[in-house]
Design a protein around this motif. Sequence first.
Motif, mmCIF file in Angstrom:
data_model
loop_
_atom_site.group_PDB
_atom_site.id
_atom_site.type_symbol
_atom_site.label_atom_id
_atom_site.label_comp_id
_atom_site.label_asym_id
_atom_site.label_seq_id
_atom_site.Cartn_x
_atom_site.Cartn_y
_atom_site.Cartn_z
ATOM 1 N N PHE A 180 0.874 -1.176 0.037
ATOM 2 C CA PHE A 180 -0.190 -0.135 -0.094
ATOM 3 C C PHE A 180 1.055 1.174 0.045
ATOM 4 N N GLU A 181 0.425 2.257 -0.423
ATOM 5 C CA GLU A 181 0.961 3.406 -0.393
ATOM 6 C C GLU A 181 0.952 4.360 1.115
ATOM 7 N N LEU A 182 2.083 4.723 1.419
ATOM 8 C CA LEU A 182 1.929 5.438 2.830
ATOM 9 C C LEU A 182 0.766 6.484 2.993
ATOM 10 N N LYS A 183 0.689 7.233 1.842
ATOM 11 C CA LYS A 183 -0.002 8.449 1.598
ATOM 12 C C LYS A 183 -1.423 7.850 1.936
ATOM 13 N N GLU A 184 -1.895 6.759 1.457
ATOM 14 C CA GLU A 184 -3.075 6.342 1.506
ATOM 15 C C GLU A 184 -3.541 5.897 2.905
ATOM 16 N N LEU A 185 -2.504 5.275 3.538
ATOM 17 C CA LEU A 185 -2.655 5.011 5.140
ATOM 18 C C LEU A 185 -2.655 6.218 5.707
ATOM 19 N N SER A 186 -2.349 7.374 5.565
ATOM 20 C CA SER A 186 -2.254 8.438 6.096
ATOM 21 C C SER A 186 -3.708 9.280 6.085
ATOM 22 N N PHE A 187 -4.398 9.223 4.647
ATOM 23 C CA PHE A 187 -5.704 9.629 4.482
ATOM 24 C C PHE A 187 -6.638 8.767 5.389
ATOM 25 N N ARG A 188 -6.623 7.568 5.359
ATOM 26 C CA ARG A 188 -7.422 6.651 5.726
ATOM 27 C C ARG A 188 -7.586 6.904 7.392
ATOM 28 N N ILE A 189 -6.338 7.181 7.947
ATOM 29 C CA ILE A 189 -6.028 7.310 9.481
ATOM 30 C C ILE A 189 -6.684 8.663 9.660
ATOM 31 N N LYS A 190 -6.612 9.616 8.998
ATOM 32 C CA LYS A 190 -7.164 10.891 9.409
ATOM 33 C C LYS A 190 -8.705 10.995 9.072
ATOM 34 N N ALA A 191 -9.408 10.211 8.157
ATOM 35 C CA ALA A 191 -10.772 10.049 8.113
ATOM 36 C C ALA A 191 -11.352 9.436 9.113
ATOM 37 N N LEU A 192 -10.873 8.228 9.543
ATOM 38 C CA LEU A 192 -11.366 7.620 10.914
ATOM 39 C C LEU A 192 -11.085 8.468 11.977
ATOM 40 N N LEU A 193 -10.066 9.050 12.297
ATOM 41 C CA LEU A 193 -10.023 10.139 13.424
ATOM 42 C C LEU A 193 -11.106 11.055 13.624
ATOM 43 N N ARG A 194 -11.173 11.652 12.315
ATOM 44 C CA ARG A 194 -12.350 12.693 12.163
ATOM 45 C C ARG A 194 -13.778 12.138 12.519
ATOM 46 N N ARG A 195 -13.921 10.929 12.029
ATOM 47 C CA ARG A 195 -15.366 10.146 12.344
ATOM 48 C C ARG A 195 -15.404 9.877 13.646
ATOM 49 N N TYR A 196 -14.314 9.326 14.470
ATOM 50 C CA TYR A 196 -14.245 8.967 15.759
ATOM 51 C C TYR A 196 -14.370 10.104 16.756
ATOM 52 N N ASP A 197 -13.761 11.320 16.181
ATOM 53 C CA ASP A 197 -13.861 12.489 17.112
ATOM 54 C C ASP A 197 -15.216 12.897 17.123
ATOM 55 N N HIS A 198 -16.309 12.744 16.713
ATOM 56 C CA HIS A 198 -17.684 12.984 16.622
ATOM 57 C C HIS A 198 -18.381 12.316 17.465
ATOM 58 N N GLN A 199 -17.757 11.060 17.913
ATOM 59 C CA GLN A 199 -18.554 10.164 18.896
ATOM 60 C C GLN A 199 -17.794 10.167 20.232
ATOM 61 N N PRO A 200 -18.724 10.079 21.431
ATOM 62 C CA PRO A 200 -18.292 9.816 22.485
ATOM 63 C C PRO A 200 -17.268 8.385 22.690
ATOM 64 N N ASP A 201 -16.180 8.732 23.512
ATOM 65 C CA ASP A 201 -15.316 7.504 23.746
ATOM 66 C C ASP A 201 -16.007 6.460 24.575
ATOM 67 N N GLU A 202 -16.819 7.137 25.627
ATOM 68 C CA GLU A 202 -17.241 6.016 26.692
ATOM 69 C C GLU A 202 -18.712 7.072 27.002
ATOM 70 N N SER A 203 -19.701 6.233 27.366
ATOM 71 C CA SER A 203 -20.938 7.050 28.130
ATOM 72 C C SER A 203 -20.486 7.612 29.550
ATOM 73 N N ILE A 204 -19.323 6.894 30.071
ATOM 74 C CA ILE A 204 -18.996 7.129 31.678
ATOM 75 C C ILE A 204 -17.541 7.641 31.597
ATOM 76 N N LEU A 205 -17.409 8.495 32.069
ATOM 77 C CA LEU A 205 -15.764 9.049 32.076
ATOM 78 C C LEU A 205 -15.442 9.116 33.673
ATOM 79 N N ARG A 206 -14.275 8.856 34.016
ATOM 80 C CA ARG A 206 -13.731 8.919 35.251
ATOM 81 C C ARG A 206 -12.389 9.638 35.858
#
Length: 226
Positions: A103-129
Amino acid sequence: MTNILIVDDDINILKLVNIHLSEQGYKVFKAKDGIEALEILNKERCSLAVVDVMMPFMDGYTLTKEIRNHYHIPVILLTAKNQIEDKEQGFQAGTDDYLVKPFELKELSFRIKALLRRYDHQPDESILRIGRTTINKKSYEVKIGDRTILLPLKEFELLYFLMSKPMQVFSRDHLIEHIWGLDYEGDERTVDVHIKRLRERFSKLTDDFHIKTIRGVGYSLEAKRE
């Protein structure tokens, strides 16, 4: 800094991906097999895992299932196979994305950035301590020991976001975009006012955390060190 876990028994791939992602500003943790990867995840807060399928001791499918059961982070599977059955098995295991070697390293970077953006809009957990302080996304309650505190919605969302990513620095623009939305017409002072209110509410109640001003940048929530 965002932590990325790379799991592959090919030392050369580990080195290449490590160099590339480090240059992109990520902190990279490397593991040669699934067992070592789980040990790292138990100690370090990682935001995403890149996992090879074919590994000794624990294959990528099994590791992906373990990650999915215990951590709320995206997973990208790496494989030399391009069969639909292999992709199906990967997605059934819980992977978020799939990249075929070579695979191309640039493509890996694109996919990583896309997933981080997607998960950034979701709560990591319902309860944080943090220490004796608990914040519950479902009930919108903050508890310090036996005491329950109800916050105005935006104060709660701001505190929850900062607590979900302790020690990370966020600009006022980033906080406005995440908490108030892109169409918000107010200015940066809104963030300052809400931070001030949170400090006033919690400074006398707990020393589990404090919200630090990073001059010229924004804010960061720091947890009390044990």
